[in-house]
Design a protein around this motif. Sequence first.
Motif, PDB file in Angstrom:
ATOM      1  N   LYS A  31      -0.647 -13.335  22.353  1.00 29.14           N
ATOM      2  CA  LYS A  31      -1.346 -13.123  23.550  1.00 29.14           C
ATOM      3  C   LYS A  31      -2.946 -13.214  23.586  1.00 29.14           C
ATOM      4  N   GLY A  32      -3.269 -13.536  22.572  1.00 31.44           N
ATOM      5  CA  GLY A  32      -4.750 -13.897  22.495  1.00 31.44           C
ATOM      6  C   GLY A  32      -5.466 -12.684  21.927  1.00 31.44           C
ATOM      7  N   ASN A  33      -4.741 -11.543  21.349  1.00 31.95           N
ATOM      8  CA  ASN A  33      -5.395 -10.365  20.943  1.00 31.95           C
ATOM      9  C   ASN A  33      -5.957 -10.380  19.472  1.00 31.95           C
ATOM     10  N   ASP A  34      -6.951  -9.944  18.880  1.00 32.94           N
ATOM     11  CA  ASP A  34      -7.172  -9.703  17.607  1.00 32.94           C
ATOM     12  C   ASP A  34      -6.447  -8.346  17.083  1.00 32.94           C
ATOM     13  N   VAL A  35      -5.580  -8.455  16.176  1.00 30.47           N
ATOM     14  CA  VAL A  35      -4.684  -7.370  15.775  1.00 30.47           C
ATOM     15  C   VAL A  35      -4.795  -6.734  14.216  1.00 30.47           C
ATOM     16  N   VAL A  36      -5.049  -5.509  14.110  1.00 34.05           N
ATOM     17  CA  VAL A  36      -5.089  -4.916  12.868  1.00 34.05           C
ATOM     18  C   VAL A  36      -3.917  -3.963  12.776  1.00 34.05           C
ATOM     19  N   VAL A  37      -3.240  -4.065  11.653  1.00 30.91           N
ATOM     20  CA  VAL A  37      -1.938  -3.432  11.680  1.00 30.91           C
ATOM     21  C   VAL A  37      -1.999  -2.298  10.413  1.00 30.91           C
ATOM     22  N   VAL A  38      -1.632  -1.188  10.478  1.00 33.15           N
ATOM     23  CA  VAL A  38      -1.741  -0.163   9.487  1.00 33.15           C
ATOM     24  C   VAL A  38      -0.179   0.405   9.342  1.00 33.15           C
ATOM     25  N   LEU A  39       0.097   0.201   7.899  1.00 34.99           N
ATOM     26  CA  LEU A  39       1.498   0.634   7.648  1.00 34.99           C
ATOM     27  C   LEU A  39       1.631   1.767   6.829  1.00 34.99           C
ATOM     28  N   SER A  40       2.662   2.567   6.846  1.00 33.86           N
ATOM     29  CA  SER A  40       3.153   3.560   5.835  1.00 33.86           C
ATOM     30  C   SER A  40       4.152   2.890   4.773  1.00 33.86           C
ATOM     31  N   ALA A  41       4.310   3.773   3.920  1.00 33.96           N
ATOM     32  CA  ALA A  41       5.517   3.231   2.840  1.00 33.96           C
ATOM     33  C   ALA A  41       6.630   3.162   3.592  1.00 33.96           C
ATOM     34  N   GLN A  42       7.504   2.365   2.899  1.00 32.48           N
ATOM     35  CA  GLN A  42       8.856   1.982   3.674  1.00 32.48           C
ATOM     36  C   GLN A  42       9.745   3.158   3.242  1.00 32.48           C
ATOM     37  N   GLY A  43      10.553   3.502   4.491  1.00 33.17           N
ATOM     38  CA  GLY A  43      11.762   4.532   4.388  1.00 33.17           C
ATOM     39  C   GLY A  43      11.291   5.688   3.735  1.00 33.17           C
ATOM     40  N   ASP A  44      12.184   5.853   2.710  1.00 32.63           N
ATOM     41  CA  ASP A  44      11.888   7.112   1.831  1.00 32.63           C
ATOM     42  C   ASP A  44      11.190   6.971   0.489  1.00 32.63           C
ATOM     43  N   THR A  45      10.437   5.831   0.486  1.00 40.46           N
ATOM     44  CA  THR A  45       9.680   5.539  -0.837  1.00 40.46           C
ATOM     45  C   THR A  45       8.802   6.566  -1.170  1.00 40.46           C
ATOM     46  N   THR A  46       8.217   7.331  -0.266  1.00 39.82           N
ATOM     47  CA  THR A  46       7.085   8.502  -0.907  1.00 39.82           C
ATOM     48  C   THR A  46       7.758   9.560  -1.538  1.00 39.82           C
ATOM     49  N   ASP A  47       9.036   9.888  -1.019  1.00 34.31           N
ATOM     50  CA  ASP A  47       9.572  11.095  -1.343  1.00 34.31           C
ATOM     51  C   ASP A  47      10.495  10.671  -2.723  1.00 34.31           C
ATOM     52  N   ASP A  48      10.726   9.258  -2.834  1.00 30.40           N
ATOM     53  CA  ASP A  48      11.228   8.735  -4.137  1.00 30.40           C
ATOM     54  C   ASP A  48      10.174   8.691  -5.080  1.00 30.40           C
ATOM     55  N   LEU A  49       9.018   8.237  -4.760  1.00 27.32           N
ATOM     56  CA  LEU A  49       7.925   8.540  -5.787  1.00 27.32           C
ATOM     57  C   LEU A  49       7.503   9.843  -6.300  1.00 27.32           C
ATOM     58  N   LEU A  50       7.698  10.986  -5.414  1.00 29.06           N
ATOM     59  CA  LEU A  50       7.559  12.430  -5.789  1.00 29.06           C
ATOM     60  C   LEU A  50       8.710  12.649  -6.715  1.00 29.06           C
ATOM     61  N   ALA A  51       9.845  12.241  -6.426  1.00 32.26           N
ATOM     62  CA  ALA A  51      10.955  12.614  -7.322  1.00 32.26           C
ATOM     63  C   ALA A  51      10.885  12.051  -8.673  1.00 32.26           C
ATOM     64  N   LYS A  52      10.503  10.928  -8.590  1.00 28.37           N
ATOM     65  CA  LYS A  52      10.037  10.188 -10.132  1.00 28.37           C
ATOM     66  C   LYS A  52       9.032  10.968 -10.874  1.00 28.37           C
TER      67      LYS A  52
END
Length: 407
Positions: A31-52
């Motif tokens: 639509k002619g916009n400049d776009v900056v996207v911010v993402l979190s980790a996928q799904g339960d990735t953070t919890d999985d990393l904490l478990a590791k």
Amino acid sequence: MLIVQKFGGSSVANAERVFNVAKRIIETYDKGNDVVVVLSAQGDTTDDLLAKAAEINENASKRELDMLLSTGEQQSVALMAMAIQKLGRNAISLNAAQVGIESTSTYSNAKIKRICTERIQNELDRKNIVIVTGFQGINKYDDVTTLGRGGSDTSAVALASVLHADLCEIYTDVDGVYTADPRIVKDAQKLNEISYDEMLELASLGAKVLHNRSVEMAKKYNINLVVRSSLTREEGTIVKEECKMEKMLISGVASDKDIARISVIGIKNEPGKAFEIFSLMARERISVDIILQSIGRNNTKDISFTVHKADLKQAIAVLEANKERLKVDEIVFTDDVAKLSIVGAGMATNTGVASLMFEALFDAGININMISTSEIKISVLIDEKDVEAATIAVHDKFRIAHLSMKA
């Protein structure tokens, strides 16, 4: 227009959802916009990393945990850039160091100090969609830091502020801000708009829709903020300074099970004792919430307060280490509690709000352990096992009260 879009972990949980989000980003870009996207980790990735991490070292340092957890967002942004490129548009992924997101040095709960905009602006000038890791920064030692759970919201709002974005959209797995968690309360109502102050209270009290620091920042810099779903085309909820909507008695009911209660028993009833206890908490950077002081026997008093469960072990350790200096009889604690809160600017002009809340809890047979109030919120500490029943009971009570007022 320059638009910042943030997508949570559930929105990019798998390949199908990554491509779904990629298409929505491209729609905005085309639509002619400049776009900056911010993402979190996928799904339960953070919890999985904490478990590791726990498998290797249950007492891992916060620095190393930040080093580990930051990899989740880096995976997300790289995969999203690949998806957008496959769909025929130009995109580039950047981590906190590449962008220049400078933070404080408090590992696991850092705050953003400054963001350099040069790299992002250069990429936008090249007509790239810029995909940035949320949740993280770089401190003065060039170490990776994380901003606390939900910190990607804060990353997005901070970027919207420094880039002077026209709009900041927070995409989640729900289509806006509700009067209660719709997964618990089936007849929870979506709000078309909510004030910064009400949203800040809800976020601070356990509502999982927005990170509380992101709301605080949005209010400070008057960011145009919208919460909507990545899975539907619903309009979402606008978070703004003032709301013109008809004021309900309350705007929302929130619960938080991530807390613990500490009681310091048998303190001498003399000036300075509360300061001694809470200065220890402040020195350890442990946030304290609800506080209750009661008079005990033989010219003593008891002080009870709540902390995050993650801080409980550290709080008890520092209190026990200073027990003789504090001259207290006993230190007891439990993490079997939850905080239930109601929030609403309408409280200031409607009497009897507290009475309605306490009546709802009484009717449901739920005991109150501690109470905290402010101009626009009331919080109670209850047993964790009762929190869902309490949420439903309180929400129903105020829904019925609001309907009767309208009639």
